[in-house]
Every structure is written in C-alpha cells, then in structure tokens.
Motif scaffolding. Structure first.
Motif, mmCIF file in Angstrom:
data_model
loop_
_atom_site.group_PDB
_atom_site.id
_atom_site.type_symbol
_atom_site.label_atom_id
_atom_site.label_comp_id
_atom_site.label_asym_id
_atom_site.label_seq_id
_atom_site.Cartn_x
_atom_site.Cartn_y
_atom_site.Cartn_z
ATOM 1 N N ARG A 133 108.728 88.799 -23.343
ATOM 2 C CA ARG A 133 109.924 88.425 -23.729
ATOM 3 C C ARG A 133 110.956 88.554 -22.817
ATOM 4 N NH1 ARG A 133 110.470 87.947 -29.383
ATOM 5 N NH2 ARG A 133 108.556 88.671 -30.541
ATOM 6 N N ALA A 134 111.908 87.560 -22.485
ATOM 7 C CA ALA A 134 112.829 87.640 -21.433
ATOM 8 C C ALA A 134 114.206 87.381 -21.876
ATOM 9 C CB ALA A 134 112.360 86.702 -20.144
ATOM 10 N N LEU A 135 115.168 88.060 -21.229
ATOM 11 C CA LEU A 135 116.486 87.573 -21.120
ATOM 12 C C LEU A 135 116.789 86.885 -19.808
ATOM 13 C CD1 LEU A 135 119.172 87.263 -22.771
ATOM 14 C CD2 LEU A 135 119.829 89.676 -21.772
ATOM 15 N N ILE A 136 117.228 85.634 -19.818
ATOM 16 C CA ILE A 136 117.364 84.902 -18.435
ATOM 17 C C ILE A 136 118.676 84.372 -18.470
ATOM 18 C CG2 ILE A 136 116.479 83.109 -17.257
ATOM 19 C CD1 ILE A 136 113.735 83.228 -18.791
ATOM 20 N N SER A 137 119.267 84.782 -17.087
ATOM 21 C CA SER A 137 120.486 84.252 -16.720
ATOM 22 C C SER A 137 120.369 83.036 -16.246
ATOM 23 C CB SER A 137 121.116 85.478 -15.835
ATOM 24 O OG SER A 137 122.194 84.711 -15.049
ATOM 25 N N LYS A 138 121.421 82.220 -16.754
ATOM 26 C CA LYS A 138 121.274 80.942 -15.956
ATOM 27 C C LYS A 138 121.492 80.764 -14.432
ATOM 28 C CE LYS A 138 122.369 78.437 -20.020
ATOM 29 N NZ LYS A 138 122.739 77.313 -20.747
ATOM 30 N N ARG A 139 122.098 81.978 -13.920
ATOM 31 C CA ARG A 139 121.958 82.214 -12.490
ATOM 32 C C ARG A 139 120.988 81.987 -11.831
ATOM 33 N NH1 ARG A 139 125.757 87.046 -13.276
ATOM 34 N NH2 ARG A 139 123.744 87.866 -13.611
ATOM 35 N N VAL A 140 119.848 82.461 -12.398
ATOM 36 C CA VAL A 140 118.445 82.321 -11.741
ATOM 37 C C VAL A 140 117.568 81.142 -12.218
ATOM 38 C CG1 VAL A 140 118.299 84.887 -11.520
ATOM 39 C CG2 VAL A 140 117.334 83.736 -13.594
ATOM 40 N N ILE A 141 118.194 80.112 -12.978
ATOM 41 C CA ILE A 141 117.470 79.086 -13.475
ATOM 42 C C ILE A 141 117.990 78.134 -12.520
ATOM 43 C CG2 ILE A 141 117.021 77.480 -14.990
ATOM 44 C CD1 ILE A 141 117.377 79.535 -17.115
ATOM 45 N N PRO A 142 117.318 77.293 -11.941
ATOM 46 C CA PRO A 142 117.602 76.171 -10.816
ATOM 47 C C PRO A 142 118.214 75.224 -11.738
ATOM 48 C CG PRO A 142 115.274 76.385 -10.918
ATOM 49 C CD PRO A 142 115.710 77.405 -11.764
ATOM 50 N N VAL A 145 113.520 83.876 -23.961
ATOM 51 C CA VAL A 145 112.433 83.258 -23.903
ATOM 52 C C VAL A 145 111.178 84.104 -24.422
ATOM 53 C CG1 VAL A 145 110.790 82.088 -22.253
ATOM 54 C CG2 VAL A 145 113.398 82.036 -22.100
ATOM 55 N N HIS A 146 110.437 83.662 -24.956
ATOM 56 C CA HIS A 146 109.189 84.342 -25.581
ATOM 57 C C HIS A 146 107.794 83.463 -25.230
ATOM 58 C CE1 HIS A 146 106.092 84.929 -28.595
ATOM 59 N NE2 HIS A 146 106.323 86.284 -28.452
ATOM 60 N N ALA A 147 106.893 84.134 -24.818
ATOM 61 C CA ALA A 147 105.552 83.538 -24.521
ATOM 62 C C ALA A 147 104.445 84.621 -24.613
ATOM 63 C CB ALA A 147 105.417 82.968 -23.122
ATOM 64 N N SER A 148 103.421 84.031 -25.418
ATOM 65 C CA SER A 148 102.083 84.941 -25.606
ATOM 66 C C SER A 148 101.267 84.698 -24.290
ATOM 67 C CB SER A 148 101.375 84.301 -26.809
ATOM 68 O OG SER A 148 102.094 84.429 -27.845
ATOM 69 N N PHE A 149 100.760 85.851 -24.086
ATOM 70 C CA PHE A 149 99.987 85.546 -22.725
ATOM 71 C C PHE A 149 98.420 86.381 -23.032
ATOM 72 C CE2 PHE A 149 101.592 89.627 -21.734
ATOM 73 C CZ PHE A 149 100.530 90.406 -21.212
ATOM 74 N N THR A 150 97.506 85.949 -22.200
ATOM 75 C CA THR A 150 96.255 86.779 -21.759
ATOM 76 C C THR A 150 96.022 86.890 -20.425
ATOM 77 O OG1 THR A 150 94.874 84.749 -21.975
ATOM 78 C CG2 THR A 150 95.032 85.808 -24.009
ATOM 79 N N MET A 151 95.568 87.765 -19.983
ATOM 80 C CA MET A 151 95.106 87.991 -18.563
ATOM 81 C C MET A 151 93.863 88.478 -18.293
ATOM 82 S SD MET A 151 96.878 90.863 -15.646
ATOM 83 C CE MET A 151 95.511 91.649 -15.987
ATOM 84 N N ASP A 152 92.996 87.759 -17.371
ATOM 85 C CA ASP A 152 91.856 88.139 -16.930
ATOM 86 C C ASP A 152 91.928 88.829 -15.537
ATOM 87 O OD1 ASP A 152 91.050 86.921 -19.434
ATOM 88 O OD2 ASP A 152 89.884 85.485 -18.452
ATOM 89 N N ARG A 153 91.000 89.779 -15.198
ATOM 90 C CA ARG A 153 90.852 90.356 -13.974
ATOM 91 C C ARG A 153 89.464 90.015 -13.625
ATOM 92 N NH1 ARG A 153 94.391 95.722 -14.129
ATOM 93 N NH2 ARG A 153 96.383 94.808 -13.398
ATOM 94 N N ASN A 154 89.271 89.375 -12.609
ATOM 95 C CA ASN A 154 87.754 89.134 -11.927
ATOM 96 C C ASN A 154 87.087 88.559 -13.162
ATOM 97 O OD1 ASN A 154 88.163 89.876 -9.401
ATOM 98 N ND2 ASN A 154 87.979 91.985 -9.844
ATOM 99 N N GLY A 155 87.690 87.490 -13.899
ATOM 100 C CA GLY A 155 86.838 86.687 -14.993
ATOM 101 C C GLY A 155 86.752 87.594 -16.314
ATOM 102 N N ARG A 156 87.268 88.874 -16.368
ATOM 103 C CA ARG A 156 87.046 89.609 -17.560
ATOM 104 C C ARG A 156 88.407 89.782 -18.426
ATOM 105 N NH1 ARG A 156 84.859 92.752 -13.550
ATOM 106 N NH2 ARG A 156 86.870 94.430 -13.958
ATOM 107 N N PRO A 157 88.336 89.620 -19.611
ATOM 108 C CA PRO A 157 89.664 89.710 -20.436
ATOM 109 C C PRO A 157 90.171 91.347 -20.122
ATOM 110 C CG PRO A 157 87.950 88.675 -21.843
ATOM 111 C CD PRO A 157 87.106 89.091 -20.581
ATOM 112 N N THR A 158 91.363 91.407 -19.949
ATOM 113 C CA THR A 158 91.923 92.535 -19.565
ATOM 114 C C THR A 158 93.068 92.839 -20.566
ATOM 115 O OG1 THR A 158 91.268 92.266 -17.393
ATOM 116 C CG2 THR A 158 92.708 94.014 -17.722
#
Length: 127
Positions: A118-127, A99-112
C-alpha cells in the motif's frame, strides 16, 4: 479503463514494479531513489512461511531506510523474486495517488513472504 493504452501500465503501478525489480536485483541504492522526502517505509507481511506465521514488520523513516540499505550488502543476501498481482490505483487527489498490490516473495526458489503493498505516491516521483 479510460485513457489507458494497451500494454502501458499506469506510472504509479510501474513505480511498484521498478521497486520490486530493484529489490530482486539487489540494487538497493536504486530503490532509495524511488522515495521522495519525507519518506516512510513500512512493511507488514500477512504470511511469513519461514517463521511459522510470525509477521515481519519494518517501519523506517528516511534515515533508518538508508541505514538498512547500507547495512545489507547485496552479496550477503539470498536472491529473491517478487511477484505482484492485483495492482491498482485506488485513489488520486491533490498531486498524490494511493496504490495497492498483492505480492509473494520467494528466496532461492522457496516461498517466503506473502502480503500487500500500500503506497501513497507523490506525483513528483512519477515520471
């Protein structure tokens, strides 16, 4: 998109959303439950706005990640908001998916941070 229900995210993508929601709520123990053994938690940001572009790197195994959670009490951290975009499943094979996703993270309203998951996900953890 084949087999996709309108408004229903892929379970692997939903796992990313649950992960970032746990981070934003500072529900770190809930976040740990999303990892399957053996786990590897790596974070490398493309841009760190607070440190003039210095990359932040985390490369934890299961024990190190648990220690990180235990040593970061939620009340002592700044609040955050993660925004995911361009989330997609890139590959499915042998009971796993990438799985791939882009992200942004703000702390207290400020871009950080800005970066990607990028994740390798096992089907054991997907409901």
């Amino acid at each position: 998109m084949r087999n996709a229900q309108p408004g229903t995210p892929d379970p692997a993508i939903d796992l990313l959303y649950r992960y970032t929601q746990a981070l934003d709520r500072m529900a770190f123990r809930d976040m740990l439950k999303l990892f399957d053994a053996p786990a590897r938690y790596r974070v490398q940001c493309r841009k760190n706005f607070q440190r003039n572009g210095v990359l932040h790197l985390v490369n934890d195994n299961e024990q190190e990640l648990k220690f990180r959670v235990d040593s970061h009490p939620p009340g002592r951290l700044e609040s955050s908001i993660h925004v995911l975009g361009n989330a997609r499943v890139e590959e499915r094979s042998r009971g796993e998916c990438r799985v791939h996703a882009s992200f942004t993270m703000d702390r207290n309203g400020r871009p950080t941070f800005a970066g990607e998951y990028r994740a390798l996900i096992s089907k054991r953890v997907i409901p």
